[in-house]
Design a protein around this motif. Structure first.
Motif, mmCIF file in Angstrom:
data_model
loop_
_atom_site.group_PDB
_atom_site.id
_atom_site.type_symbol
_atom_site.label_atom_id
_atom_site.label_comp_id
_atom_site.label_asym_id
_atom_site.label_seq_id
_atom_site.Cartn_x
_atom_site.Cartn_y
_atom_site.Cartn_z
ATOM 1 N N LYS A 41 18.982 -24.551 68.745
ATOM 2 C CA LYS A 41 18.804 -25.711 69.618
ATOM 3 C C LYS A 41 19.988 -25.816 70.581
ATOM 4 C CE LYS A 41 16.911 -29.910 70.409
ATOM 5 N NZ LYS A 41 15.542 -30.212 70.757
ATOM 6 N N GLU A 42 21.176 -25.620 70.056
ATOM 7 C CA GLU A 42 22.384 -25.761 70.884
ATOM 8 C C GLU A 42 22.370 -24.743 72.014
ATOM 9 O OE1 GLU A 42 26.049 -25.115 72.594
ATOM 10 O OE2 GLU A 42 25.227 -23.637 71.228
ATOM 11 N N TRP A 43 22.077 -23.489 71.673
ATOM 12 C CA TRP A 43 22.106 -22.453 72.695
ATOM 13 C C TRP A 43 20.995 -22.678 73.727
ATOM 14 C CZ3 TRP A 43 25.211 -18.773 74.486
ATOM 15 C CH2 TRP A 43 24.661 -17.876 75.416
ATOM 16 N N ARG A 45 20.824 -14.014 76.167
ATOM 17 C CA ARG A 45 22.061 -13.782 75.452
ATOM 18 C C ARG A 45 22.205 -12.310 75.049
ATOM 19 N NH1 ARG A 45 25.019 -17.455 71.327
ATOM 20 N NH2 ARG A 45 26.256 -15.872 70.280
ATOM 21 N N ILE A 46 21.080 -11.739 74.585
ATOM 22 C CA ILE A 46 21.168 -10.397 74.006
ATOM 23 C C ILE A 46 21.440 -9.323 75.054
ATOM 24 C CG2 ILE A 46 19.750 -10.943 72.006
ATOM 25 C CD1 ILE A 46 17.357 -9.803 73.381
ATOM 26 N N TYR A 47 21.227 -9.618 76.339
ATOM 27 C CA TYR A 47 21.512 -8.628 77.381
ATOM 28 C C TYR A 47 22.718 -9.045 78.222
ATOM 29 C CZ TYR A 47 16.895 -6.833 76.270
ATOM 30 O OH TYR A 47 15.809 -6.303 75.607
ATOM 31 N N PRO A 100 17.074 -28.316 79.426
ATOM 32 C CA PRO A 100 17.183 -28.760 78.031
ATOM 33 C C PRO A 100 15.885 -28.623 77.257
ATOM 34 C CG PRO A 100 17.043 -30.632 79.505
ATOM 35 C CD PRO A 100 17.135 -29.421 80.384
ATOM 36 N N LEU A 101 16.031 -28.548 75.945
ATOM 37 C CA LEU A 101 14.878 -28.680 75.038
ATOM 38 C C LEU A 101 14.826 -30.153 74.679
ATOM 39 C CD1 LEU A 101 15.268 -25.773 72.469
ATOM 40 C CD2 LEU A 101 13.702 -25.934 74.371
ATOM 41 N N CYS A 102 13.911 -30.867 75.303
ATOM 42 C CA CYS A 102 13.999 -32.329 75.259
ATOM 43 C C CYS A 102 13.690 -32.893 73.880
ATOM 44 C CB CYS A 102 13.062 -32.926 76.289
ATOM 45 S SG CYS A 102 13.485 -32.391 77.943
ATOM 46 N N ASP A 103 14.396 -33.962 73.574
ATOM 47 C CA ASP A 103 14.142 -34.749 72.363
ATOM 48 C C ASP A 103 13.629 -36.115 72.783
ATOM 49 O OD1 ASP A 103 14.979 -32.885 70.496
ATOM 50 O OD2 ASP A 103 17.072 -33.417 70.787
ATOM 51 N N GLU A 104 12.836 -36.723 71.898
ATOM 52 C CA GLU A 104 12.402 -38.092 72.134
ATOM 53 C C GLU A 104 12.815 -38.938 70.942
ATOM 54 O OE1 GLU A 104 8.155 -37.801 73.077
ATOM 55 O OE2 GLU A 104 8.768 -37.993 75.176
ATOM 56 N N ASN A 105 13.249 -40.151 71.218
ATOM 57 C CA ASN A 105 13.773 -41.081 70.198
ATOM 58 C C ASN A 105 14.752 -40.391 69.260
ATOM 59 O OD1 ASN A 105 11.732 -42.844 71.150
ATOM 60 N ND2 ASN A 105 10.308 -41.891 69.702
ATOM 61 N N PRO A 106 15.766 -39.698 69.770
ATOM 62 C CA PRO A 106 16.637 -38.974 68.835
ATOM 63 C C PRO A 106 17.307 -39.884 67.830
ATOM 64 C CG PRO A 106 17.581 -39.016 71.041
ATOM 65 C CD PRO A 106 16.196 -39.544 71.164
ATOM 66 N N ALA A 166 30.883 -10.303 74.300
ATOM 67 C CA ALA A 166 31.291 -9.155 73.496
ATOM 68 C C ALA A 166 30.045 -8.566 72.840
ATOM 69 C CB ALA A 166 32.291 -9.598 72.440
ATOM 70 N N GLU A 167 30.032 -7.273 72.633
ATOM 71 C CA GLU A 167 28.827 -6.617 72.120
ATOM 72 C C GLU A 167 28.349 -7.247 70.814
ATOM 73 O OE1 GLU A 167 28.537 -2.611 72.792
ATOM 74 O OE2 GLU A 167 26.465 -2.631 72.031
ATOM 75 N N ILE A 168 29.289 -7.653 69.998
ATOM 76 C CA ILE A 168 28.922 -8.214 68.685
ATOM 77 C C ILE A 168 28.201 -9.563 68.826
ATOM 78 C CG2 ILE A 168 31.102 -9.453 68.292
ATOM 79 C CD1 ILE A 168 30.960 -8.403 65.400
ATOM 80 N N ASP A 169 28.412 -10.218 69.989
ATOM 81 C CA ASP A 169 27.765 -11.518 70.210
ATOM 82 C C ASP A 169 26.408 -11.398 70.885
ATOM 83 O OD1 ASP A 169 29.700 -13.085 69.055
ATOM 84 O OD2 ASP A 169 30.926 -13.111 70.870
ATOM 85 N N ARG A 170 26.013 -10.204 71.242
ATOM 86 C CA ARG A 170 24.720 -10.052 71.939
ATOM 87 C C ARG A 170 23.579 -10.024 70.938
ATOM 88 N NH1 ARG A 170 26.667 -5.168 75.664
ATOM 89 N NH2 ARG A 170 28.638 -6.132 76.269
ATOM 90 N N LYS A 171 23.461 -11.094 70.213
ATOM 91 C CA LYS A 171 22.389 -11.266 69.232
ATOM 92 C C LYS A 171 21.854 -12.676 69.383
ATOM 93 C CE LYS A 171 24.016 -8.224 65.566
ATOM 94 N NZ LYS A 171 24.569 -8.184 64.202
ATOM 95 N N PRO A 172 20.631 -12.924 68.926
ATOM 96 C CA PRO A 172 20.122 -14.298 68.992
ATOM 97 C C PRO A 172 21.069 -15.254 68.265
ATOM 98 C CG PRO A 172 18.372 -12.781 68.446
ATOM 99 C CD PRO A 172 19.625 -11.993 68.420
ATOM 100 N N SER A 173 21.148 -16.479 68.770
ATOM 101 C CA SER A 173 22.148 -17.380 68.201
ATOM 102 C C SER A 173 21.823 -17.762 66.763
ATOM 103 C CB SER A 173 22.296 -18.621 69.069
ATOM 104 O OG SER A 173 21.066 -19.240 69.227
#
Lengths: 325, 243
Positions: free
Chosen positions: B24-26, B139-141, B34-40, B146-153
């Motif tokens: 969600k954060e990423w 993110r992955i491309y 944004p990925l919208c929220d309602e009545n959070p 850094a190469e190690i961070d090129r993965k889904p969050s």
């Protein structure tokens, strides 16, 4: 599924429009071969405009289903693969030809375009009507296939879906045509009313068959295949959200089984039993008022029928949303 | 051909929801909006998520297993949601098999969700377009990472390494080996959607000890103590040679 009123109105209203046009053109085809008296051009013209009114209302209703209606034009793009896209193309095409058909009747622009070897002259309206007939059936097929092509919605994945959309649209359109004829061309009431009875009976047969079929369906997907764990007893304790999600709003109607039963009974009564009774009595005792009741009842019944059609479909994604503790 | 996918190990997942929050954060901070929220903060908070962790109790008490089940788009190899889309907003990328939604083309007709048996797509109630897991394609491309961070969050966030990411068409990849060697399976195989994401089942390692293994074969009288020292000319590997 949670029935969406935009789609309920779209499918029922365009069905009436298609059926009404088919009724008018059936009469004109009979008249072409002198099997029935040819009616005044205004009968076909105003009738087609009435049909156009219903299809337009359906088209307007469909926009309420879209999150982004301003982009609706994009939906014609994927006609190669998507039945929805095909419907989006066929519906305006049908409306356009329907308008031309009605307009050429009304303004009297109806030249004989070709003559058959038998000496029968084919007018422009006959050709336009023929094209519109093909489009009307293409529209029934597209609308039905939108639902019938979804293979894991087993309640819908059947030829009966397309057949019923066609028959129920035809039935309501012919009932409206009977009412229309009673008011402007009383001599044609019997012919159109007879067909309305036949198509309504066939619709009852088709819809009963799908009710019978759907009551005996065995779901292919189970909680075991959904999460891949082989155990007869699996209970969900969390859905990943406490306040519901799109998946719980879109796919659950939230009504009781008893409510569904009442909906089924009321659509069988309102869409089939009562209109059949009134249409039959109209054969002996023509009455515009009773036909008006018949049409309104059938339309209301078909709204209930369409609601039930959505509500009875159990989407396999619901397996992932069975409860939270 | 490449088919990127996640492999989720149900044997390891502890249901901490770190993948959910990280996803969600990423994805709420990206270029796609944004990925919208309602009545959070209301009574019925709801919102758009790409990934959810569900929990199932398997079995009858006391012999029960609590299974935490992360669920996101499975990036089917034959995705039923793609052909039904009237605008072409839903598509499957040829180069890596990721199923994506073009938010600028989507009309929000929801037909694709009807065509998805997994309930993987959720409409954004504010933007009125369909959203779903992108496998963090932004993110992955990204070569600035850094190469190690090129993965889904979600994969990066998982504290127990229950989520693996890679190309399931490469037989030597970590995910292919995990599927092959640990009984990886796909969800609802009956519909022929061929999900790319796979799940690894709960598995327990049982040590089978036969009764005769509990007894020393060279000590039939069960006498405890040091064995007599063998003579100089006798063999010393008593297990091998004395019987």
């Amino acid at each position: 599924m949670n029935p969406a009123f935009s789609v309920i109105f779209l499918t029922t209203l365009i069905g009436i429009g298609q059926g009404l046009f088919l009724a008018l053109f059936t009469q004109q085809s009979y008249a072409l071969f002198d099997l029935l008296p040819h009616q005044d051009a205004r009968f076909y013209g105003w009738g087609s405009l009435l049909a156009l009114l219903f299809t337009t209302a359906g088209l307007v209703a469909s926009f309420f289903h879209l999150g982004r209606p301003e982009r609706a034009w994009r939906s014609a793009a994927q006609w190669r693969t998507s039945w929805l896209s095909r419907e989006v193309i066929v519906l305006p095409a049908f409306m356009g030809i329907l308008f031309l058909y009605g307009a050429s009747h009304l303004i009297g622009l109806d030249p004989v375009l070709l003559t058959l070897p038998s000496g029968l002259g084919i007018n422009a309206t006959v050709i336009l009507g023929g094209i519109a007939t093909i489009l009307a059936f293409a529209l029934f097929v597209s609308t039905g296939m939108i639902y019938a092509c979804l293979r894991f919605l087993q309640e819908w994945h059947s030829p009966l879906t397309v057949i019923n959309f066609t028959l129920l649209g035809g039935a309501s359109g012919f009932t409206l045509a009977t009412l229309y004829a009673t008011m402007v061309a009383p001599t044609q009431t019997g012919f159109l009313g007879g067909w309305a009875i036949i198509i309504t009976l066939l619709g009852l047969l088709g819809r009963s068959s799908s009710l019978w079929r759907n009551a005996r369906l065995r779901p292919k997907s189970t909680l075991q295949t959904a999460i891949g764990i082989k155990h007869p007893r699996i209970v969900q304790t969390a859905q990943g959200a406490m306040g519901g999600s799109f998946s719980t709003r879109e796919f659950f109607h939230g009504k009781s089984e008893a409510f569904l039963g009442r909906m089924k009974a009321s659509f069988l009564l309102l869409a089939f039993a009562l209109p059949l009774l009134l249409l039959a009595s109209n054969l002996s005792y023509p009455s515009a008022l009773l036909l008006c009741v018949a049409f309104v009842s059938q339309f209301a019944g078909l709204l209930a029928e369409r609601w039930y059609f959505f509500a009875e479909a159990k989407h396999p994604q619901n397996l992932y949303y069975q409860g939270m503790s | 051909m490449t088919q990127l996918a996640l492999v989720i190990d149900l044997n390891v997942c502890v249901g901490c929801h770190a993948c959910v929050t990280s996803c969600k954060e990423w994805n709420t901070s990206g270029a796609a909006g944004p990925l919208c929220d309602e009545n959070p903060y209301g009574a019925d908070p709801t919102g758009t998520f790409f990934n959810r962790v569900q929990t199932f109790e398997v079995g009858q008490y006391p012999s029960t297993d609590t299974v935490h089940f992360p669920k996101s788009c499975l990036h089917c190899e034959d995705p039923p949601c793609v052909p039904v889309c009237p605008t072409g907003a839903s598509y499957k990328r040829k180069q890596d098999g990721i199923v994506l939604v073009d938010y600028d083309k989507c009309i929000g007709c929801k037909y694709c969700t009807w065509a998805c048996p997994y309930g993987a797509r959720e409409i954004d109630e504010q933007q009125k377009v369909m959203k779903k897991c992108t496998l963090c394609v932004d993110r992955i491309y990204d070569t600035s990472l850094a190469e190690i961070d090129r993965k889904p969050s979600c994969v990066k966030a998982c504290p127990t390494s229950a989520r693996l990411f890679g190309d399931i068409h490469d037989p030597e990849s970590e995910v292919s080996k995990a599927i092959r060697e640990n009984g990886g399976y796909a969800l609802m195989p009956e519909w022929g959607t061929h999900p790319a994401n796979h799940y690894l089942p709960r598995r327990k390692t049982h040590l089978k000890i036969h009764k005769d293994e509990l007894e020393r074969a060279d000590n039939p009288l069960k006498v405890d103590g040091q064995l007599p020292k063998p003579g100089k000319n006798e063999p010393t590997l008593d297990d091998v040679t004395s019987w």
